[in-house]
Structure formats: C-alpha cells, structure tokens
Design an enzyme around this catalytic site. Structure first.
Site, PDB file in Angstrom:
ATOM      1  N   LEU A  35       0.821  -1.219   0.000  1.00 12.04           N
ATOM      2  CA  LEU A  35       0.000   0.000   0.000  1.00 12.04           C
ATOM      3  C   LEU A  35       0.851   1.263   0.000  1.00 12.04           C
ATOM      4  O   LEU A  35       1.890   1.340   0.647  1.00 12.04           O
ATOM      5  CB  LEU A  35      -0.930  -0.024   1.220  1.00 12.04           C
ATOM      6  CG  LEU A  35      -1.871  -1.226   1.282  1.00 12.04           C
ATOM      7  CD1 LEU A  35      -2.751  -1.143   2.535  1.00 12.04           C
ATOM      8  CD2 LEU A  35      -2.752  -1.323   0.031  1.00 12.04           C
ATOM      9  N   GLY A  38      -1.444   6.419  -2.825  1.00  7.53           N
ATOM     10  CA  GLY A  38      -2.534   6.322  -3.813  1.00  7.53           C
ATOM     11  C   GLY A  38      -3.669   5.472  -3.252  1.00  7.53           C
ATOM     12  O   GLY A  38      -4.842   5.866  -3.285  1.00  7.53           O
ATOM     13  N   HIS A  39      -3.309   4.297  -2.700  1.00  5.79           N
ATOM     14  CA  HIS A  39      -4.313   3.475  -2.025  1.00  5.79           C
ATOM     15  C   HIS A  39      -4.908   4.266  -0.852  1.00  5.79           C
ATOM     16  O   HIS A  39      -6.103   4.157  -0.557  1.00  5.79           O
ATOM     17  CB  HIS A  39      -3.686   2.198  -1.447  1.00  5.79           C
ATOM     18  CG  HIS A  39      -3.083   1.272  -2.459  1.00  5.79           C
ATOM     19  ND1 HIS A  39      -1.729   1.083  -2.565  1.00  5.79           N
ATOM     20  CD2 HIS A  39      -3.651   0.483  -3.391  1.00  5.79           C
ATOM     21  CE1 HIS A  39      -1.476   0.190  -3.524  1.00  5.79           C
ATOM     22  NE2 HIS A  39      -2.623  -0.178  -4.056  1.00  5.79           N
ATOM     23  N   GLN A  63      -5.226 -13.101 -12.434  1.00  4.71           N
ATOM     24  CA  GLN A  63      -5.188 -11.916 -13.302  1.00  4.71           C
ATOM     25  C   GLN A  63      -3.780 -11.638 -13.832  1.00  4.71           C
ATOM     26  O   GLN A  63      -3.579 -10.674 -14.573  1.00  4.71           O
ATOM     27  CB  GLN A  63      -5.743 -10.690 -12.579  1.00  4.71           C
ATOM     28  CG  GLN A  63      -4.825 -10.095 -11.523  1.00  4.71           C
ATOM     29  CD  GLN A  63      -5.469  -8.945 -10.800  1.00  4.71           C
ATOM     30  OE1 GLN A  63      -6.469  -9.105 -10.101  1.00  4.71           O
ATOM     31  NE2 GLN A  63      -4.931  -7.746 -10.982  1.00  4.71           N
ATOM     32  N   LYS A 151      -6.516   5.701 -11.841  1.00  2.32           N
ATOM     33  CA  LYS A 151      -5.217   5.235 -12.361  1.00  2.32           C
ATOM     34  C   LYS A 151      -5.395   4.018 -13.272  1.00  2.32           C
ATOM     35  O   LYS A 151      -4.712   3.883 -14.280  1.00  2.32           O
ATOM     36  CB  LYS A 151      -4.314   4.918 -11.163  1.00  2.32           C
ATOM     37  CG  LYS A 151      -3.195   3.942 -11.386  1.00  2.32           C
ATOM     38  CD  LYS A 151      -1.971   4.647 -11.864  1.00  2.32           C
ATOM     39  CE  LYS A 151      -0.725   3.810 -11.901  1.00  2.32           C
ATOM     40  NZ  LYS A 151      -0.850   2.388 -12.058  1.00  2.32           N
ATOM     41  N   ASP A 152      -6.302   3.115 -12.876  1.00  2.00           N
ATOM     42  CA  ASP A 152      -6.577   1.928 -13.687  1.00  2.00           C
ATOM     43  C   ASP A 152      -7.935   2.124 -14.363  1.00  2.00           C
ATOM     44  O   ASP A 152      -8.923   1.469 -14.016  1.00  2.00           O
ATOM     45  CB  ASP A 152      -6.559   0.684 -12.805  1.00  2.00           C
ATOM     46  CG  ASP A 152      -5.207   0.493 -12.146  1.00  2.00           C
ATOM     47  OD1 ASP A 152      -4.322  -0.083 -12.772  1.00  2.00           O
ATOM     48  OD2 ASP A 152      -5.023   0.976 -11.006  1.00  2.00           O
ATOM     49  N   GLN A 155      -9.756  -0.835 -15.965  1.00  3.13           N
ATOM     50  CA  GLN A 155     -10.273  -1.717 -14.907  1.00  3.13           C
ATOM     51  C   GLN A 155     -11.578  -1.158 -14.338  1.00  3.13           C
ATOM     52  O   GLN A 155     -12.560  -1.881 -14.136  1.00  3.13           O
ATOM     53  CB  GLN A 155      -9.219  -1.834 -13.808  1.00  3.13           C
ATOM     54  CG  GLN A 155      -9.695  -2.492 -12.543  1.00  3.13           C
ATOM     55  CD  GLN A 155      -8.557  -2.698 -11.563  1.00  3.13           C
ATOM     56  OE1 GLN A 155      -7.722  -3.570 -11.749  1.00  3.13           O
ATOM     57  NE2 GLN A 155      -8.504  -1.890 -10.522  1.00  3.13           N
ATOM     58  N   SER A 188       2.494   0.426  -6.907  1.00  2.00           N
ATOM     59  CA  SER A 188       3.301  -0.558  -6.161  1.00  2.00           C
ATOM     60  C   SER A 188       4.488  -1.006  -6.998  1.00  2.00           C
ATOM     61  O   SER A 188       5.507  -1.439  -6.465  1.00  2.00           O
ATOM     62  CB  SER A 188       2.452  -1.773  -5.795  1.00  2.00           C
ATOM     63  OG  SER A 188       1.276  -1.361  -5.150  1.00  2.00           O
ATOM     64  N   ARG A 189       4.378  -0.923  -8.309  1.00  2.00           N
ATOM     65  CA  ARG A 189       5.458  -1.382  -9.192  1.00  2.00           C
ATOM     66  C   ARG A 189       6.610  -0.380  -9.270  1.00  2.00           C
ATOM     67  O   ARG A 189       7.692  -0.734  -9.736  1.00  2.00           O
ATOM     68  CB  ARG A 189       4.917  -1.660 -10.596  1.00  2.00           C
ATOM     69  CG  ARG A 189       4.033  -2.902 -10.641  1.00  2.00           C
ATOM     70  CD  ARG A 189       3.792  -3.344 -12.073  1.00  2.00           C
ATOM     71  NE  ARG A 189       3.264  -4.699 -12.142  1.00  2.00           N
ATOM     72  CZ  ARG A 189       1.986  -5.005 -12.069  1.00  2.00           C
ATOM     73  NH1 ARG A 189       1.084  -4.063 -11.932  1.00  2.00           N
ATOM     74  NH2 ARG A 189       1.592  -6.259 -12.124  1.00  2.00           N
TER      75      ARG A 189
HETATM   76  P1  AMP Z   1      -3.643  -2.321  -6.825  1.00  2.00           P
HETATM   77  O1  AMP Z   1      -3.222  -2.666  -5.433  1.00  2.00           O
HETATM   78  O2  AMP Z   1      -2.532  -1.844  -7.704  1.00  2.00           O
HETATM   79  O3  AMP Z   1      -4.508  -3.384  -7.456  1.00  2.00           O
HETATM   80  O4  AMP Z   1      -4.594  -1.052  -6.689  1.00  2.00           O
HETATM   81  C1  AMP Z   1      -5.712  -1.066  -5.848  1.00  2.00           C
HETATM   82  C2  AMP Z   1      -6.555   0.147  -6.141  1.00  2.00           C
HETATM   83  O5  AMP Z   1      -5.792   1.333  -5.888  1.00  2.00           O
HETATM   84  C3  AMP Z   1      -7.021   0.200  -7.594  1.00  2.00           C
HETATM   85  O6  AMP Z   1      -8.383   0.614  -7.630  1.00  2.00           O
HETATM   86  C4  AMP Z   1      -6.100   1.242  -8.182  1.00  2.00           C
HETATM   87  O7  AMP Z   1      -6.678   1.935  -9.276  1.00  2.00           O
HETATM   88  C5  AMP Z   1      -5.887   2.181  -7.010  1.00  2.00           C
HETATM   89  N1  AMP Z   1      -4.650   2.960  -7.179  1.00  2.00           N
HETATM   90  C6  AMP Z   1      -3.419   2.467  -7.480  1.00  2.00           C
HETATM   91  N2  AMP Z   1      -2.532   3.484  -7.632  1.00  2.00           N
HETATM   92  C7  AMP Z   1      -3.227   4.637  -7.434  1.00  2.00           C
HETATM   93  C8  AMP Z   1      -2.882   6.033  -7.472  1.00  2.00           C
HETATM   94  N3  AMP Z   1      -1.649   6.445  -7.744  1.00  2.00           N
HETATM   95  N4  AMP Z   1      -3.859   6.948  -7.213  1.00  2.00           N
HETATM   96  C9  AMP Z   1      -5.128   6.533  -6.928  1.00  2.00           C
HETATM   97  N5  AMP Z   1      -5.517   5.236  -6.887  1.00  2.00           N
HETATM   98  C10 AMP Z   1      -4.581   4.296  -7.141  1.00  2.00           C
END
Ligand code: AMP
Length: 288
Positions: A35, A38-39, A63, A151-152, A155, A188-189
């Site tokens: 986390l 952004g999360h 996925q 961001k996604d 998705q 996270s990447r």
């Molecule tokens: P992930 O853990 O990458 O699957 O992301 C979980 C959620 O956090 C997804 O809905 C992403 O779109 C959101 N997310 C990831 N990075 C950001 C960011 N920089 N700003 C806002 N939301 C984000």
C-alpha cells in the site's frame, strides 16, 4: 486502532453480518497490497463515507499473465496492516490463494468490448481474472460502496459494466490518481525501478499531459495527438512503448475524432517494469 486482520471468508461474513444489520454502511477498498499514498486516497474516501471500512489485500493469481510478475509482486503484509491502522480501517481481509480458490475455478466473468483494446489487448485473460476476483470480493463483503482508482481506468470501466450488467447491488466510487511531484502516478510497481529508471519514468505522464494540452487547444485529430505524445516517449531512450491510445471514457473504444471527453491511456516498459497511466481530456467544444 489496529484493524482486525481476517483471512477466512466464513469469519469475515460472520463478522460483517451484525454490522450490516445494525444499519452501518460498509465500504470496500480492493487492493493487492504494498500500500502507498494512492491506495491511501481510496481508503480515506471510504473512511469519510462509511461506518465500516474493509480493505482487501489479495495478490490475485488469475489476473497475472506472467508468472514472474506474480512471483515478484511485493507482499509486505505487516507494513500494510500498519498503514491501514493509521487510516482508521476496521478490517483487513487478507485471504490466501487457497481460501479464494479452494478448487480449480470453473466460473469466470467476461466483460466484452471494454476489454478489447489497451491492457486487454496486451494482457490476455487479465480482465477476466480481475472481473472474477472483484465479483467474488463483492459477494463475500457485500459492501454498500466499493472504491477504485482512476489510475486503472480500463479496470474501472470493466467493473462498472460488470456491476451494471449483472445487477450487483453496490455503488462504485472513482478516486482521482495520486501523483508524485514530477507527475509519476504512484504504483506498487514503482519500487522495482532503479534510480536511473525512476528518473525517466515521468515521461509517461509528460506524454499524456502533452496530449491533454493539444486537445484543450482544439486539436481534434486523434492521430495528430497520438503522434505528439509518442514523440515525447520515443525521445527518451530506455522506454519501450506498449501502447498509447485515445479512447471513449466508458466503452474504451478507439476514437478517431475528438468530439467529446476522451481518455488518453498509455503503457510503457522500463527495463523489466511495466507502468500504466491515463488522463481524461475534455475538448474545448465539450467544455462550453
Ligand atoms: P492495486 O493494489 O494496484 O490493485 O490497486 C488497488 C486500487 O488502488 C485500484 O483501484 C487502483 O486503481 C488504485 N490505485 C493504485 N494506484 C493509485 C494512485 N496512484 N492513485 C489513486 N488510486 C490508485
């Protein structure tokens, strides 16, 4: 207060049932962990809007189109629980792969059209895996609201169609992308990037901003916008462009003429790391 960490579906259902009956709303933030701020935006929004907040942390094997990506995906669970604790999360749902997939999965959710281009084209099976796990999480948690990042964007479009077309009783809430000061979207990447790779990574958001500038200035030919955005990316050695496209914000179909709001979305590789980002662009005509 430290959130309660639950790994069993049955236990989570039993814990949430009386909370739901008491009239408290439940907000779900689905994540794959590692986390970052952004999360954090999603969690803060959920915290403001609900009586009870559940963050799910699950690196969903179905996925991933590449097993090396799945294997090296970061899993710092105790840090993540600390992060959730600081944001006032009530429950962290962190199931194992065996808990989520106790036997070979035979039922999948397929969302067509929206998944045709962008990541859908380059990551076969990815959105089938995403849509399936999100529906499973929605069925397990039965939240009033579920929070996803812009961001996604593809998705998010997939999940909106899934929820609309399958009558899932949940409100989907979109949260704006959080960026570093130099424009790089938090991900996270990003932690896989070397200092040199990190230095060139903001080229993606710069390219998207170039596209946005052209569209705001009245350019309507998608090909011309795409050419300029690609120029920004291609002038940076070390970046391999996977795609850069201009699509309709809901159907994610390619656009030739920009006559209304569009999303400019890109995916690039820097070394072994794949980064994605997108921006919403509104042409002058649509603003007035
Ligand atoms: P992930 O853990 O990458 O699957 O992301 C979980 C959620 O956090 C997804 O809905 C992403 O779109 C959101 N997310 C990831 N990075 C950001 C960011 N920089 N700003 C806002 N939301 C984000």
């Amino acid at each position: 207060m430290t959130p309660q960490v639950i790994s069993s579906i049955q236990e989570l259902r039993c814990t949430l049932a009386p909370i739901r009956t008491s009239g408290s709303t439940i907000g779900l933030v689905p994540t794959m962990g590692a986390l970052h701020a952004g999360h954090g935006r999603l969690i803060e929004t959920a915290r403001r809007e609900n009586g009870c907040v559940v963050v799910s942390i699950f690196v969903n094997p179905i996925q991933f189109d590449r097993s090396d990506d799945y294997d090296r995906y970061p899993r710092p669970l105790s840090n993540d629980v600390g992060f959730c604790s600081r944001l006032g999360v009530d429950f962290v749902f962190a199931p194992s792969a065996e808990e989520m997939y106790p036997h070979a999965q035979r039922a999948f959710v397929e969302v067509t059209e929206v998944t045709e281009h962008l990541c859908g084209q380059f990551r076969p099976g990815h959105f089938r895996g995403v849509a399936t796990v999100v529906l499973k999480l929605l069925n397990v948690v039965q939240p009033d609201r579920a929070y996803f990042g812009e961001k996604d964007a593809q998705q998010l479009a997939v999940i909106r169609r899934l929820v609309a077309d399958l009558n899932v009783p949940v409100t989907i809430v979109e949260v704006a992308t959080l960026r570093e000061a130099d424009g790089l979207a938090l991900s996270s990447r990003n932690q896989h990037l070397s200092p040199e790779e990190r230095r060139i990574a903001p080229s993606l958001s710069r390219a998207l901003e170039t596209a946005r500038g052209l569209i705001s200035a009245g350019e309507t030919r998608a090909a011309a916008v795409k050419r300029e955005a690609l120029r920004v990316l291609n002038e940076q050695p070390g970046i391999r462009v996977e795609y850069l496209e201009i699509v309709g914000p809901e159907d994610m179909q390619l656009v030739e003429e920009v006559t209304g709001p569009v999303r400019v979305a890109g995916a690039i590789w820097i070394g072994q790391t794949r980064l994605i980002d997108n921006v919403l662009c509104v042409p002058v005509a649509a603003k007035t």
